[in-house]
Design a protein around this motif. Structure first.
Motif, PDB file in Angstrom:
ATOM      1  N   HIS A  77     -15.064   1.150  -0.544  1.00 60.35           N
ATOM      2  CA  HIS A  77     -15.130   2.508  -0.995  1.00 60.35           C
ATOM      3  C   HIS A  77     -15.771   2.400  -2.517  1.00 60.35           C
ATOM      4  CE1 HIS A  77     -11.876   4.022   1.886  1.00 60.35           C
ATOM      5  NE2 HIS A  77     -12.853   3.534   2.403  1.00 60.35           N
ATOM      6  N   HIS A  78     -15.263   1.226  -3.169  1.00 64.09           N
ATOM      7  CA  HIS A  78     -15.462   1.244  -4.714  1.00 64.09           C
ATOM      8  C   HIS A  78     -16.459   0.220  -5.101  1.00 64.09           C
ATOM      9  CE1 HIS A  78     -12.620   4.497  -4.804  1.00 64.09           C
ATOM     10  NE2 HIS A  78     -11.806   3.711  -4.241  1.00 64.09           N
ATOM     11  N   ASN A 112      -9.650   6.187 -16.388  1.00 58.25           N
ATOM     12  CA  ASN A 112     -10.284   5.480 -15.340  1.00 58.25           C
ATOM     13  C   ASN A 112     -11.109   6.147 -13.925  1.00 58.25           C
ATOM     14  OD1 ASN A 112      -8.130   4.922 -14.403  1.00 58.25           O
ATOM     15  ND2 ASN A 112      -7.993   2.795 -14.016  1.00 58.25           N
ATOM     16  N   PRO A 113     -11.427   7.179 -14.308  1.00 56.86           N
ATOM     17  CA  PRO A 113     -11.817   7.863 -12.882  1.00 56.86           C
ATOM     18  C   PRO A 113     -12.779   7.157 -12.197  1.00 56.86           C
ATOM     19  CG  PRO A 113     -12.861   9.166 -14.816  1.00 56.86           C
ATOM     20  CD  PRO A 113     -11.797   7.967 -15.300  1.00 56.86           C
ATOM     21  N   PHE A 114     -12.803   7.310 -10.895  1.00 57.88           N
ATOM     22  CA  PHE A 114     -14.003   6.601 -10.200  1.00 57.88           C
ATOM     23  C   PHE A 114     -15.213   7.352 -10.551  1.00 57.88           C
ATOM     24  CE2 PHE A 114     -10.156   6.601  -6.956  1.00 57.88           C
ATOM     25  CZ  PHE A 114     -10.010   5.048  -7.420  1.00 57.88           C
ATOM     26  N   ILE A 169     -11.886   0.076 -12.559  1.00 55.03           N
ATOM     27  CA  ILE A 169     -12.182   0.702 -11.426  1.00 55.03           C
ATOM     28  C   ILE A 169     -11.072  -0.039 -10.177  1.00 55.03           C
ATOM     29  CG2 ILE A 169     -13.724   1.373  -9.369  1.00 55.03           C
ATOM     30  CD1 ILE A 169     -14.324   2.937 -11.817  1.00 55.03           C
ATOM     31  N   ILE A 208      -7.179   8.267   1.839  1.00 58.86           N
ATOM     32  CA  ILE A 208      -6.679   6.953   2.485  1.00 58.86           C
ATOM     33  C   ILE A 208      -5.273   6.530   3.043  1.00 58.86           C
ATOM     34  CG2 ILE A 208      -8.312   5.896   0.948  1.00 58.86           C
ATOM     35  CD1 ILE A 208      -6.367   5.006  -0.789  1.00 58.86           C
ATOM     36  N   HIS A 209      -4.356   7.595   2.712  1.00 63.52           N
ATOM     37  CA  HIS A 209      -3.136   7.692   3.162  1.00 63.52           C
ATOM     38  C   HIS A 209      -2.821   8.442   4.331  1.00 63.52           C
ATOM     39  CE1 HIS A 209      -1.791   4.670   0.165  1.00 63.52           C
ATOM     40  NE2 HIS A 209      -2.222   5.512  -0.886  1.00 63.52           N
ATOM     41  N   LYS A 241     -17.051   9.040  -9.034  1.00 59.55           N
ATOM     42  CA  LYS A 241     -17.344   9.893  -8.084  1.00 59.55           C
ATOM     43  C   LYS A 241     -17.151  11.442  -8.519  1.00 59.55           C
ATOM     44  CE  LYS A 241     -15.704   6.788  -4.579  1.00 59.55           C
ATOM     45  NZ  LYS A 241     -16.458   6.515  -3.422  1.00 59.55           N
ATOM     46  N   VAL A 291       0.750  -1.110  -0.086  1.00 53.48           N
ATOM     47  CA  VAL A 291       0.061   0.085  -0.214  1.00 53.48           C
ATOM     48  C   VAL A 291       0.982   1.143  -0.046  1.00 53.48           C
ATOM     49  CG1 VAL A 291      -1.399   1.352   1.652  1.00 53.48           C
ATOM     50  CG2 VAL A 291      -2.156  -1.084   0.825  1.00 53.48           C
ATOM     51  N   ALA A 322      -4.905   1.676  -2.511  1.00 55.32           N
ATOM     52  CA  ALA A 322      -5.855   1.346  -1.570  1.00 55.32           C
ATOM     53  C   ALA A 322      -5.689  -0.204  -1.214  1.00 55.32           C
ATOM     54  CB  ALA A 322      -7.296   1.595  -2.296  1.00 55.32           C
ATOM     55  N   SER A 323      -5.936  -0.410   0.083  1.00 53.72           N
ATOM     56  CA  SER A 323      -5.995  -1.734   0.323  1.00 53.72           C
ATOM     57  C   SER A 323      -7.232  -2.488   0.012  1.00 53.72           C
ATOM     58  CB  SER A 323      -6.023  -1.867   1.856  1.00 53.72           C
ATOM     59  OG  SER A 323      -7.089  -1.341   2.525  1.00 53.72           O
ATOM     60  N   LEU A 339     -20.778   0.411  -5.960  1.00 52.73           N
ATOM     61  CA  LEU A 339     -21.029   0.283  -7.123  1.00 52.73           C
ATOM     62  C   LEU A 339     -22.153  -0.853  -7.602  1.00 52.73           C
ATOM     63  CD1 LEU A 339     -18.023   1.287  -9.184  1.00 52.73           C
ATOM     64  CD2 LEU A 339     -20.110   2.346  -9.253  1.00 52.73           C
ATOM     65  N   TYR A 394      -9.378  11.404  -3.048  1.00 54.00           N
ATOM     66  CA  TYR A 394      -9.286   9.839  -2.637  1.00 54.00           C
ATOM     67  C   TYR A 394      -7.656   9.473  -1.870  1.00 54.00           C
ATOM     68  CZ  TYR A 394     -10.026   4.923  -1.724  1.00 54.00           C
ATOM     69  OH  TYR A 394     -10.388   3.790  -1.364  1.00 54.00           O
ATOM     70  N   GLN A 407     -10.375  -1.265   1.454  1.00 49.61           N
ATOM     71  CA  GLN A 407     -10.821   0.013   0.724  1.00 49.61           C
ATOM     72  C   GLN A 407     -11.237  -0.256  -0.588  1.00 49.61           C
ATOM     73  OE1 GLN A 407      -6.922   1.907   1.637  1.00 49.61           O
ATOM     74  NE2 GLN A 407      -7.849   3.055   3.187  1.00 49.61           N
ATOM     75  N   VAL A 408     -10.618  -1.021  -1.220  1.00 53.50           N
ATOM     76  CA  VAL A 408     -11.245  -1.207  -2.645  1.00 53.50           C
ATOM     77  C   VAL A 408     -12.660  -1.564  -2.543  1.00 53.50           C
ATOM     78  CG1 VAL A 408     -10.936  -2.427  -4.888  1.00 53.50           C
ATOM     79  CG2 VAL A 408      -9.057  -1.556  -3.693  1.00 53.50           C
ATOM     80  N   ALA A 450      -8.037   1.956  -7.864  1.00 53.53           N
ATOM     81  CA  ALA A 450      -8.189   1.895  -6.851  1.00 53.53           C
ATOM     82  C   ALA A 450      -6.935   1.357  -6.010  1.00 53.53           C
ATOM     83  CB  ALA A 450      -9.223   1.342  -5.968  1.00 53.53           C
TER      84      ALA A 450
END
Lengths: 274, 427
Positions: free
Chosen positions: B328-329, A117-119, B311, A133-134, A121, A103, B320-321, B333, A129, B324-325, B315
């Protein structure tokens, strides 16, 4: 891109060629081999990624350039059957070491993918983001600051400043890709990996991104995989040519394109293979 | 087309093309016709089903009531303790005033025009408002089933008396009451607010609706979290090996197991081994949860699979762990798909009868359950009980019960559609 000038002050924005920085090694691959199950995709690659330079990886489809790129931030880990041997270091640290947290590694080595590939959101949330998360931000003001500065660095802020809360997926392809770049640099990585970032974009959007890459290397070390030799010639200072899973030749971009040592490199650059 | 000036080969080719084209068009037309026929059959059958249900059930949505004036004398009812009054006497006074009678036997027969539980209606009204003691209380009392049927025209007056459930005398009394303007047929709220009863005129679905609600609640609380957790693990974390293959095959098989088998399992495990109470919505919910679980796991896995890999890659690329993936995502979805599947699974569970029969949720219970451990019926089992009852009034109530059940199913499916559109429209 204007934003960049404002931020840095004009004196610092000199032409890259005029700045003489002794190249230091950011990442180093030693005898890197990658296997997908029984199939070997990469054969003992040795390559140094120099700091604050753009290194481009070129070669025909299936030559292992993307595989090498993805092993630099261990994205290959997500594939069950993938196995990496050899040694890859980031600032001298082995990134495949058992004690290294993947990570953290990916926060230090960011990635931009082939297809934007945007989320799904908002633009704001997309960029915020990573820092969130960090644990890089704790207040709303800090988040906003990092979002704005990242969008500025990606040359997108002026275009989206009035619609930060709208979905990132509503932007055009080129804007989406710059949003992905902003998202990747928001975590302040040392190295930025780009996997054919322009292959899904039109020539104008491509030109904007290429210009952006040139600006970004002031702050980041960039590795870019590309199918376009012109692009490699335009944006990179160092080029590595892969063929059939082997690193055939590497060197200063100009030398590779004007005076390749290897016959295969020459053939590829002349358009005879690939 | 057949221009004589054209060479023969060209003409032949044109004819061949035309023949092929006609063949193709005919095949297209046939395929379309098959589809339209199939849909017509389906719609027609559904139409017949609904038509017969409405035809049979609509009369249960109204109920014949008779207006009676009950003199509440202080002699029978003590104002200090109205609940303990002599209600039989109060009722016979009120009924006596309705129609003239020659004998006590005839007076008893007249009293049978009203439902058997008339005294409780009067008592409840007086307890609620004791100020009527000493005066007169006017109430609309549900008519007994045969008079309800007579009023709704379900009893043919031309049939010879011996073949009819009501005597000429009873018809005469009823007509006389009608002339007095005492007969009314308002909407039957009792169908929704009464629990089950031996007397069709008093029987309602509130016990069944409450029981079904509790059972579905238990079913949802168990199958939703367990299903999502299982599906997420299998889809996102589990290594692909022989064991996970085996688990997958078993889950798919479980979805196809007949529901009565789950009922037997519930009987053997929850009732016999765990000693949980019989007929309780808790046990019903547990059994339904076992049945719904595979459905939820399968739809959740499909919803997770449908999330584009880009996606996930984005992430993971951000550092992202896995947790989290997913949180959060991926899960947000896939939520519309998961919710839709869950609601459809629950709708299936709502209509399930066989497993509930085996754990005793088809008991005769005259009050709605106060909690998940109290004995109760459920909507489908209530319909089953009513369908089995001989009284005429239960025939229309069976259809009405089915209509109510289908109403709830329709509502749940509408919620599923609404949720899916609402959540998907976000981006």
């Amino acid at each position: 891109m204007n934003a960049m000038t404002e931020n840095k002050g004009s004196t610092l924005v000199a032409k890259p060629d005029q700045v003489v920085i002794p190249p230091t090694v950011a990442m180093k691959g030693e005898d890197v081999s990658v296997f997908y199950g029984a199939k070997q995709a990469l054969f003992g690659v040795n390559l140094e990624i120099e700091r604050n330079r753009v290194t481009s990886l070129i070669g025909p489809s299936g030559c292992g350039k993307s595989t090498f790129l993805r092993s630099l931030n261990r994205m290959n880990d997500t594939i069950d059957i993938c196995r990496v041997t050899g040694r890859i270091t980031l600032d001298g640290e082995d990134i495949y070491d058992k004690n290294l947290d993947v990570v953290e590694l990916r926060a230090r080595v960011g990635m931009v993918f082939q297809k934007p590939n945007p989320f799904p959101k908002s633009i704001f949330e997309n960029v915020a983001y990573g820092p969130k998360i960090h644990g890089m931000v704790s207040t709303k003001a800090e988040t906003e600051e990092i979002v704005v500065s990242s969008l500025r660095k990606a040359g997108l802020f002026e275009e989206v400043k009035d619609r930060l809360n709208e979905p990132g997926t509503g932007l055009s392809g080129g804007q989406q890709q710059r949003l992905c770049i902003a998202r990747a640099i928001a975590t302040k990585p040392e190295v930025l990996l780009m996997d054919e970032p322009c292959s899904a974009l039109d020539p104008i959007a491509t030109a904007i991104i290429e210009e952006l890459i040139d600006e970004l290397r002031e702050n980041f070390t960039i590795v870019i995989v590309t199918h376009s030799m012109q692009q490699a010639a335009r944006v990179s200072q160092k080029t590595a040519f892969f063929h059939l899973g082997k690193l055939i030749e590497e060197g200063v971009t100009e030398d590779i394109f004007t005076n390749p040592v290897n016959k295969q490199t020459q053939d590829y650059i002349m358009g005879r293979i690939g | 087309m057949t221009d004589a000036t054209l060479p023969t080969q060209v003409q032949t080719a044109a004819i061949n093309r035309a023949r092929l084209r006609n063949k193709r068009n005919a095949a297209d037309f046939r395929l379309r016709a098959y589809g339209i026929t199939a849909i017509s059959i389906a719609v027609g059958l559904l139409g017949i089903l609904l038509f017969t249900l409405v035809l049979g059930g609509y009369s249960a949505f109204v109920q014949t009531h008779i207006r009676v004036d009950f003199p509440i004398s202080a002699e029978y009812v003590d104002p200090a303790d109205p609940a303990e009054g002599n209600w039989r006497a109060v009722v016979s006074d009120g009924v006596g005033a309705l129609l003239p009678s020659d004998s006590p036997a005839q007076a008893r027969q007249i009293a049978q025009i009203l439902t058997n539980n008339t005294q409780f209606f009067v008592r409840n009204a007086v307890v609620a408002d004791p100020s009527v003691i000493g005066g007169t209380l006017t109430l609309d009392i549900p008519a007994a089933d045969i008079f309800d049927q007579l009023n709704k025209g379900n009893i043919d007056r031309n049939t010879p008396e011996a073949n009819r459930r009501v005597t000429d005398q009873q018809i005469e009394w009823f007509d006389s009451l009608q002339e007095q303007g005492r007969v009314s047929t308002p909407f039957n709220w009792g169908l929704f607010f009464n629990a089950d009863s031996r007397f069709p005129e008093l029987a309602g679905l509130s016990g069944a609706i409450t029981g079904s609600f509790y059972a579905l609640l238990v079913c949802f609380l168990i199958s939703f979290p367990v299903g999502i957790a299982a599906a997420t693990y299998l889809e996102e974390f589990a290594p692909k090996n022989r064991w996970t293959d085996l688990i997958e095959v078993n889950i798919n098989n479980l979805a196809a197991v007949p529901s009565i088998v789950f009922g037997l399992l519930g009987l053997a495990v929850f009732l016999q081994i765990f000693g949980l109470p019989r007929s309780a919505p808790l046990v019903g919910g547990l059994v339904l949860a076992l049945m719904t679980l595979p459905t939820i796991i399968i739809v959740t896995r499909n919803a997770l699979k449908a999330v584009p890999p880009s996606i996930r890659e984005a992430a993971y690329g951000m550092g992202a762990s896995p947790q989290q993936v997913i949180l959060h995502h991926v899960l947000p979805l896939s939520l519309p798909g998961i919710l839709t599947g869950t609601i459809i699974g629950l709708a299936q569970a709502l209509g399930e009868t066989a497993p509930l029969l085996l754990i005793g949720m088809n008991a005769f219970i005259t009050s709605p359950p106060g909690g998940v451990l109290e004995a109760s019926t459920a909507l489908p089992t209530q319909i089953y009980i009513w369908a089995d009852s001989p009284e005429r009034g239960f025939v229309s109530r069976t259809s009405a019960g089915i209509l109510v059940l289908m109403g709830f199913l329709l509502l749940m499916n509408a919620v599923a559609i609404f949720l899916r559109q609402r959540l998907e429209r976000r981006w």
